[in-house]
Design an enzyme around this catalytic site. Sequence first.
Site, PDB file in Angstrom:
ATOM      1  N   CYS A   2       0.916  -1.225  -0.156  1.00 31.09           N
ATOM      2  CA  CYS A   2       0.193  -0.049  -0.027  1.00 31.09           C
ATOM      3  C   CYS A   2       0.851   1.229  -0.009  1.00 31.09           C
ATOM      4  O   CYS A   2       2.131   1.166  -0.012  1.00 31.09           O
ATOM      5  CB  CYS A   2      -0.839   0.087   1.260  1.00 31.09           C
ATOM      6  SG  CYS A   2      -1.736  -1.815   1.362  1.00 31.09           S
ATOM      7  N   ASN A 100       0.991  -0.340   5.914  1.00 28.40           N
ATOM      8  CA  ASN A 100       1.436  -1.049   4.665  1.00 28.40           C
ATOM      9  C   ASN A 100       2.257  -2.350   5.088  1.00 28.40           C
ATOM     10  O   ASN A 100       3.385  -2.040   6.065  1.00 28.40           O
ATOM     11  CB  ASN A 100       2.311  -0.088   3.916  1.00 28.40           C
ATOM     12  CG  ASN A 100       2.845  -1.108   2.773  1.00 28.40           C
ATOM     13  OD1 ASN A 100       2.413  -2.104   2.346  1.00 28.40           O
ATOM     14  ND2 ASN A 100       4.153  -0.788   2.434  1.00 28.40           N
ATOM     15  N   LYS A 606       3.291  -1.829  -7.997  1.00 31.35           N
ATOM     16  CA  LYS A 606       4.587  -1.538  -8.372  1.00 31.35           C
ATOM     17  C   LYS A 606       5.754  -2.603  -7.424  1.00 31.35           C
ATOM     18  O   LYS A 606       6.505  -2.848  -7.931  1.00 31.35           O
ATOM     19  CB  LYS A 606       4.731  -0.209  -8.432  1.00 31.35           C
ATOM     20  CG  LYS A 606       6.247   0.242  -9.259  1.00 31.35           C
ATOM     21  CD  LYS A 606       6.351  -0.043 -10.374  1.00 31.35           C
ATOM     22  CE  LYS A 606       7.560  -0.121 -11.030  1.00 31.35           C
ATOM     23  NZ  LYS A 606       7.777  -0.712 -12.310  1.00 31.35           N
TER      24      LYS A 606
END
Length: 611
Positions: A2, A100, A606
């Site tokens: 995230c 995250n 990514k």
Amino acid sequence: MCGIVGYIGDKNAVDVVLDGLRRLEYRGYDSAGVSVLSNGTLDSLRSVGKLAALEDKLKSNPISGSSGIGHTRWATHGVPSEANAHPHHDHPHAIAVVHNGIIENYLEIGAKLREKGVEFRSETDTETLAHLIRHYFEGNLFAAVKRALQDIRGAYAIGVVCSDDPEVLVAARSGSPLVVGLGEGESFIASDAAAILNYTRKVLYLEDGHVCEVRRDGYTVQDLEGAQQQLEIQTVDWDQSQAEKGGYPHFMLKEIHEQPDVIRNTIGGRISEDRSQVVWEDGLLDDDLLESCDRIVIIACGTAWHAGLVGKRLIESLAKVPVEIEIASEFRYKELLIQPNTIVIPITQSGETADTLQALRVAKEHGATILSLVNAIGSSIARESDAVIYLRAGLEIGVASTKAYTAMIAALVLLAVDLGHRRDTLTSHKATALLTELQAIPAKIQESLDDQGTVLQCAADARYRDAASALFLGRGYNLPTAMEGALKLKEISYIHAEAYGAGEMKHGAIALVTDKLPVVFIAPRSATHEKVISNIQEVRARNGIILAIATQGDTGIAQHCDDVIYIPNCPEALSPILAVIPLQLLAYYISVNRGCDVDQPRNLAKSVTVE
Ligand code: AGP
């Protein structure tokens, strides 16, 4: 993987956080949310899907505050939904957490909290942390976060705010990347410095186990036990325009077109005037080790792993050192046979891929020397390596990696030539010839970029565009190119694509060949070119749709193929760099023609910062 952003200062935190999240959306786009503190209350807004949905929601329900946190999500625990969107809160709705990573023992902790009457509103691991911080909160957020994290197992980068302690923002990292940005009377946190470059270039890279109390006028970094930690303030010198599309419809197309300059950057200043040898900017590794190492192990994931496959061939052929190439997530959990002079080479664009980072740490624990190929400066893998060859490809935002891949191969050519030179397995004549050819590659890439006629035609051809699946075939240096071509098509057009050794094809995959199956042959001039032609004829005999990537002037191949995309001539060892360009473009244009979201393909992100 995230994206998280936080701000404390005098600006409207919503604006700063949203601006940052826009630059991090490539990390995940299943949902988004923001929480801000204003006048002692915590206001939050969350939405499913892309950031744009949250921005629309904020237009009709504006909130503002001088400190706040935000998140863009790649779902690990719980489906993409508003309830599972971050920030997550405690019950009094005074504490907000963005996260995250993955909390591995969240069920255990959750059960204990439920026994204490805590009710959960989501399926996420992160909500557990919000309730746990509330459980330990006695007026000081910094202390409560440190105490809560002592109970946590797993990977995290978090940002926390609390209306009962509004003058601070607390951030912490273990396994997932996090930077703190320092401004005049304001401070920031972010998963990646790119998110805050509009406001400051002064950053702290938090290390694993660090917790940071961030204030308008400063910060305090400690470990979970409260011991002070000193961190050096670093200045980020990236050019912000790299984070813009520069007039291209997608970052991926922009990054494909940047490759001539990227390769010039990757090799620039690293080849001696007379082109006979490689010169690294900082001493690479100890000369003796480079000359005496008897085994190299490359570890990587995805596209980087494909580059590693090319690297194995280059190093074994030019430096005669046996090279093993390992998928990082497998290497991480296998019996390691590391000897003192084994060099382990992690290859990574983001420098934050959890599988590769953990594999690096395991190799280090076994005494390996770590020489990494990394694009992202200041990333965890770069900082934990004994030496780093930076790829200098610049910020890569398109989820489908392109320019970083060709930069990886160019850097591996330099490394193989350098090792060959040091170990006297490569004559300086051969070294000079290869380095001279390498310096000619950027112009040859430009030639391919200037001649996209056939690739555009193929991408608009229903036989390729509407195919249910495709087969990519190559030999030698270009088997990895076939794998990379298949991955690019898979990840952005969602066409199922498989790569195979062209010789291996007849031992099974040939059963897939029909007049509906596109078969892409990577067939530039090579020692096995005739063999590849025979493999083309085997597919032709079964009416497969044949597209070949071939060397200019190779007119003979056209008679066996439906379509041929020609690339400039170059030595076989360098052909993977040129041969992948039309495959990147083919995948890109087919995806555009299929109406796919090229820069943010479904289910991907990514940099994969969870295992
Ligand atoms: C490639 O297009 C993908 N984005 C993915 O396979 C990627 O190569 C992989 O996750 C490794 O990432 P890294 O190079 O940042 O470590």
